[in-house]
Scaffold this motif. Sequence first.
Motif, PDB file in Angstrom:
ATOM      1  N   GLY A  77      10.381  -7.061   4.055  1.00 47.11           N
ATOM      2  CA  GLY A  77      10.702  -5.700   4.133  1.00 47.11           C
ATOM      3  C   GLY A  77      11.195  -5.033   2.626  1.00 47.11           C
ATOM      4  N   GLU A  78      11.134  -5.560   1.434  1.00 41.86           N
ATOM      5  CA  GLU A  78      11.585  -5.429   0.159  1.00 41.86           C
ATOM      6  C   GLU A  78      10.569  -3.924  -0.150  1.00 41.86           C
ATOM      7  OE1 GLU A  78      11.238  -8.816  -2.107  1.00 41.86           O
ATOM      8  OE2 GLU A  78      13.069  -9.786  -1.311  1.00 41.86           O
ATOM      9  N   LEU A  79      11.131  -3.760  -1.458  1.00 43.05           N
ATOM     10  CA  LEU A  79      10.554  -2.498  -1.891  1.00 43.05           C
ATOM     11  C   LEU A  79       9.291  -2.942  -2.554  1.00 43.05           C
ATOM     12  CD1 LEU A  79      13.464  -1.182  -4.017  1.00 43.05           C
ATOM     13  CD2 LEU A  79      12.520   0.063  -2.036  1.00 43.05           C
ATOM     14  N   ARG A  80       8.440  -1.857  -2.617  1.00 45.01           N
ATOM     15  CA  ARG A  80       7.018  -2.150  -3.140  1.00 45.01           C
ATOM     16  C   ARG A  80       6.914  -1.802  -4.562  1.00 45.01           C
ATOM     17  NH1 ARG A  80       6.326   1.339   1.019  1.00 45.01           N
ATOM     18  NH2 ARG A  80       5.500   2.871  -0.401  1.00 45.01           N
ATOM     19  N   VAL A  81       6.113  -2.265  -5.306  1.00 42.59           N
ATOM     20  CA  VAL A  81       5.760  -2.240  -6.970  1.00 42.59           C
ATOM     21  C   VAL A  81       5.346  -0.532  -6.732  1.00 42.59           C
ATOM     22  CG1 VAL A  81       4.528  -2.211  -8.819  1.00 42.59           C
ATOM     23  CG2 VAL A  81       5.625  -4.161  -7.477  1.00 42.59           C
ATOM     24  N   GLY A  82       5.861   0.273  -7.492  1.00 39.81           N
ATOM     25  CA  GLY A  82       5.255   1.682  -7.403  1.00 39.81           C
ATOM     26  C   GLY A  82       5.901   2.618  -6.251  1.00 39.81           C
ATOM     27  N   GLN A  83       6.489   2.080  -5.258  1.00 36.42           N
ATOM     28  CA  GLN A  83       7.308   2.663  -4.159  1.00 36.42           C
ATOM     29  C   GLN A  83       8.101   3.955  -4.970  1.00 36.42           C
ATOM     30  OE1 GLN A  83       9.030   0.411  -1.023  1.00 36.42           O
ATOM     31  NE2 GLN A  83      10.393   2.408  -0.692  1.00 36.42           N
ATOM     32  N   GLY A  84       8.106   5.142  -4.435  1.00 34.01           N
ATOM     33  CA  GLY A  84       8.746   6.405  -5.020  1.00 34.01           C
ATOM     34  C   GLY A  84       8.074   7.208  -5.725  1.00 34.01           C
ATOM     35  N   LEU A  85       6.716   6.665  -6.226  1.00 29.78           N
ATOM     36  CA  LEU A  85       5.802   7.521  -6.879  1.00 29.78           C
ATOM     37  C   LEU A  85       4.501   7.570  -6.401  1.00 29.78           C
ATOM     38  CD1 LEU A  85       6.862   7.021 -10.789  1.00 29.78           C
ATOM     39  CD2 LEU A  85       7.499   8.742  -9.290  1.00 29.78           C
ATOM     40  N   PRO A  86       3.911   8.056  -5.247  1.00 27.85           N
ATOM     41  CA  PRO A  86       2.731   7.858  -4.392  1.00 27.85           C
ATOM     42  C   PRO A  86       1.764   8.115  -5.371  1.00 27.85           C
ATOM     43  CG  PRO A  86       4.382   9.260  -3.180  1.00 27.85           C
ATOM     44  CD  PRO A  86       5.174   8.886  -4.458  1.00 27.85           C
ATOM     45  N   ASP A  87       1.787   8.758  -6.329  1.00 24.33           N
ATOM     46  CA  ASP A  87       0.638   9.199  -6.947  1.00 24.33           C
ATOM     47  C   ASP A  87       0.325   8.038  -7.917  1.00 24.33           C
ATOM     48  OD1 ASP A  87       2.889  10.213  -8.321  1.00 24.33           O
ATOM     49  OD2 ASP A  87       1.810  11.436  -9.631  1.00 24.33           O
TER      50      ASP A  87
ATOM     51  N   ALA B 100       0.296 -11.422 -13.004  1.00 25.72           N
ATOM     52  CA  ALA B 100       0.766 -12.574 -12.297  1.00 25.72           C
ATOM     53  C   ALA B 100       1.035 -13.908 -13.302  1.00 25.72           C
ATOM     54  CB  ALA B 100      -0.215 -12.920 -11.249  1.00 25.72           C
ATOM     55  N   GLY B 101       1.959 -14.498 -13.120  1.00 31.86           N
ATOM     56  CA  GLY B 101       2.480 -15.779 -13.958  1.00 31.86           C
ATOM     57  C   GLY B 101       2.966 -15.082 -15.061  1.00 31.86           C
ATOM     58  N   ALA B 102       3.453 -14.119 -15.120  1.00 36.27           N
ATOM     59  CA  ALA B 102       4.322 -13.609 -16.612  1.00 36.27           C
ATOM     60  C   ALA B 102       5.521 -13.591 -16.220  1.00 36.27           C
ATOM     61  CB  ALA B 102       3.692 -12.170 -16.901  1.00 36.27           C
ATOM     62  N   GLY B 103       6.190 -13.997 -14.915  1.00 36.30           N
ATOM     63  CA  GLY B 103       7.549 -14.142 -14.617  1.00 36.30           C
ATOM     64  C   GLY B 103       8.016 -12.950 -13.885  1.00 36.30           C
ATOM     65  N   LEU B 104       7.281 -11.937 -13.593  1.00 38.29           N
ATOM     66  CA  LEU B 104       7.693 -10.884 -12.835  1.00 38.29           C
ATOM     67  C   LEU B 104       8.040 -10.956 -11.411  1.00 38.29           C
ATOM     68  CD1 LEU B 104       6.311  -9.503 -15.396  1.00 38.29           C
ATOM     69  CD2 LEU B 104       5.548  -7.574 -14.018  1.00 38.29           C
ATOM     70  N   GLY B 105       9.213 -10.502 -11.273  1.00 42.31           N
ATOM     71  CA  GLY B 105       9.610 -10.755  -9.621  1.00 42.31           C
ATOM     72  C   GLY B 105       9.372  -9.439  -8.751  1.00 42.31           C
ATOM     73  N   ARG B 106      10.114  -9.359  -7.620  1.00 42.53           N
ATOM     74  CA  ARG B 106      10.185  -8.177  -6.957  1.00 42.53           C
ATOM     75  C   ARG B 106      10.908  -7.239  -7.340  1.00 42.53           C
ATOM     76  NH1 ARG B 106       5.926  -8.082  -4.465  1.00 42.53           N
ATOM     77  NH2 ARG B 106       6.787  -6.384  -3.225  1.00 42.53           N
ATOM     78  N   PRO B 107      10.758  -5.822  -6.946  1.00 44.75           N
ATOM     79  CA  PRO B 107      11.025  -4.557  -7.377  1.00 44.75           C
ATOM     80  C   PRO B 107      12.898  -4.872  -6.849  1.00 44.75           C
ATOM     81  CG  PRO B 107       9.227  -3.856  -6.364  1.00 44.75           C
ATOM     82  CD  PRO B 107       9.365  -5.505  -6.013  1.00 44.75           C
TER      83      PRO B 107
ATOM     84  N   GLY C 273      14.377  -1.624  -7.273  1.00 45.92           N
ATOM     85  CA  GLY C 273      15.037  -0.359  -6.898  1.00 45.92           C
ATOM     86  C   GLY C 273      13.347   0.636  -6.984  1.00 45.92           C
ATOM     87  N   GLU C 274      13.384   1.557  -6.606  1.00 50.73           N
ATOM     88  CA  GLU C 274      12.419   2.358  -6.480  1.00 50.73           C
ATOM     89  C   GLU C 274      11.729   2.852  -7.966  1.00 50.73           C
ATOM     90  OE1 GLU C 274      12.726   5.919  -4.004  1.00 50.73           O
ATOM     91  OE2 GLU C 274      12.332   4.912  -2.236  1.00 50.73           O
ATOM     92  N   ALA C 275      10.514   3.139  -7.982  1.00 53.46           N
ATOM     93  CA  ALA C 275       9.804   3.727  -9.170  1.00 53.46           C
ATOM     94  C   ALA C 275      10.380   5.073  -9.342  1.00 53.46           C
ATOM     95  CB  ALA C 275       8.400   3.544  -9.192  1.00 53.46           C
ATOM     96  N   TRP C 276      10.516   5.460 -10.725  1.00 54.92           N
ATOM     97  CA  TRP C 276      10.922   6.820 -11.038  1.00 54.92           C
ATOM     98  C   TRP C 276      10.058   7.129 -12.037  1.00 54.92           C
ATOM     99  CZ3 TRP C 276      13.336   2.763 -12.826  1.00 54.92           C
ATOM    100  CH2 TRP C 276      13.870   2.807 -14.479  1.00 54.92           C
ATOM    101  N   ALA C 277      10.233   8.539 -12.142  1.00 52.81           N
ATOM    102  CA  ALA C 277       9.365   9.396 -13.453  1.00 52.81           C
ATOM    103  C   ALA C 277      10.311   9.723 -14.349  1.00 52.81           C
ATOM    104  CB  ALA C 277       8.546  10.652 -12.896  1.00 52.81           C
ATOM    105  N   GLN C 278      10.186   9.520 -15.733  1.00 48.86           N
ATOM    106  CA  GLN C 278      10.955   9.889 -16.693  1.00 48.86           C
ATOM    107  C   GLN C 278      10.177  10.317 -17.854  1.00 48.86           C
ATOM    108  OE1 GLN C 278      14.576   7.468 -17.469  1.00 48.86           O
ATOM    109  NE2 GLN C 278      15.283   8.489 -18.978  1.00 48.86           N
ATOM    110  N   GLY C 279      10.276  11.737 -17.875  1.00 46.66           N
ATOM    111  CA  GLY C 279       9.280  12.372 -18.907  1.00 46.66           C
ATOM    112  C   GLY C 279       7.915  11.996 -18.512  1.00 46.66           C
ATOM    113  N   PRO C 280       7.005  11.413 -19.450  1.00 58.09           N
ATOM    114  CA  PRO C 280       5.795  11.201 -19.129  1.00 58.09           C
ATOM    115  C   PRO C 280       5.315   9.762 -18.717  1.00 58.09           C
ATOM    116  CG  PRO C 280       6.033  10.687 -21.516  1.00 58.09           C
ATOM    117  CD  PRO C 280       7.274  11.445 -20.994  1.00 58.09           C
TER     118      PRO C 280
END
Length: 604
Positions: A203-213, A226-233, A235-242
């Motif tokens: 039930g953890e956060l999804r990648v991109g959750q918070g910015l449906p578009d 995958a394989g670069a060391g990235l784990g789970r989110p 927090g939610e994604a957010w927009a900052q400027g562009p």
Amino acid sequence: MVKDLKSALAALDGNEPVALLELRETQWLDAKGGPYQLADPKAVEELAKDVAAFANGGGGIIVIGIATRLEHDEEVLDRIVGLDPAAVNVDQIRKRIRQWITPAPRGVRVGWSGSDGERVVFIDVPEQAAGILFVVPAPVGKPGSPRPDTVAVPIRDGDSTHWLPRAEIQQLLSAGVRASGMPTAQALTELVRQAVSEAGPDGELRVGQGLPDREREMRAAYKQLAGAGLGRPAGEAWAQGPAALQDLHHELDGEPGWVLCLMAGRPLAAVAEPVWQAIVAAGRHAPGQDPLAAIGFPRPPKDTDTPWVIAADSRSVDLDGGSWGAGRLTCSGRGVWRWQPLPRFGLNQGRSADIGTSGQTPALRLRAVVNLPWADPDQLEISKPRRTLLEQQLPYSAVAGAVTMLSTRRGAELPAARWERGPFGNSARAVGYSCTIAGPDGSPALKASVMLALPTTMESTVVACADVLIENPAAWAAALGPGWDTQLGLDEVQAVLLDTWETAAELLPDVVGDPAALSWAAPPTTELRITCEQPADNGVLPTLDTLVDLTSLGTNDGGTRSRMAVTITSEPAMGRAERQRLLREALVYMAGEFGYVDAELDLL
């Protein structure tokens, strides 16, 4: 006069937090005497509560660093306590807001306002879209991630923040049920199935959750890394400027996390948290701006069209998309990150272009003006030992060599060895020196002058300037002896501008200490100027080609001018070969902009 939310924000953006003093805390204004101690779970919960309350209440601002006094049972903003920038991590404040408030409120700004000794942090929570209720986890006051199975609703009530009572939360839920009907068992089963399929593990956060578009694009890029060391989110994604951004954990416990950064037209970048913090820190001194709006976002390497990683051990990052323009953040061997602009040319000149020229009318002026917008310039001073050292260095400086070279190439030894104070004012905030080579009758023939001025009410940056002046060609000719032409060749103009630039960019700034240890509040620039300033008897200024041989530039359909100038945006300190290369490119750019369309590098 500050009387409402709009004018209060204008005062803070204008670095005038003092304008808020004597205001009362209201529905839209809350003041804190000290910063949120984010290492304390209770402080994080308080931050989330305060911000969510404004989001639920039509917007407002939290000002941190202003103490209040109690007056008639109301809190009045009394005095500026001031905050140490090293003690407040505004990026962590933003991160906690995104992590602890659901949904993350849009457009929240966290920034600095004021000058040294009176600096405050403000959190601007704009009015949010109608029909959205912002909630936070129920407070527990213990360390750990926010609990996903509890909810509390903070609200703003006058000058206070309260929790919405449980009975009112129940009434809101009941109203929703009455409006849409109680879901059927089948509908509930479908909602659960959909939630489980879209959520991450457990039930953890999804990648991109918070910015449906942007979610699908961010998830696809995440899979490619995958394989670069990235784990789970985290927090939610957010927009900052562009940009679309999201915090991630590292796949290994104890390792620094990541920030996903996605901009339109670019591949997604995964930036190691320490590097991201360095990016934000480099732009934090931009007055009245969010750091990323100033410094920009990571720019992928040339010809890269797939997701890429900026690891924690990276030594440089190219950035653009901010008001500062394209730049590069580099890490020194001591682990210190420093931003510098990538070189570019323009014709815009600052207010300092003609600094120190009042009352002067040389036949020809070759000038380099270096604008140094260092952060916290009020802390700078020109000490007596540094002034003394400069006085000892000037006779052997590059600009002194340039003046001597002009006469040496014409068979005369007229060294620029004797330097005197003036004509610019000297004080604890300014230095100025000049060297004059006189003709046989004692009138000035050639002159070199230097100055550096710390900021004033009229000029917000440190300005360093070096000039070489041909005061009187006839007096110079008399000092040289018969048969010598005082018209300068374009190669001599290049040599003089190179030496004035080097002097203004490297020698003069040393009078305030170690320039390499100072951070930028805006991009540094250098203005190179070639000007005729001594009018003829009819009041008309002569054209440059009467004093400088410009034939190698080709023809000019618009006619020769009395002045030309170019502005170079670049790091002031650099090797001489690099400076010479940039100078030649800048002169070609300048010549083209002033009508010499046939000018090329190989002609200089």
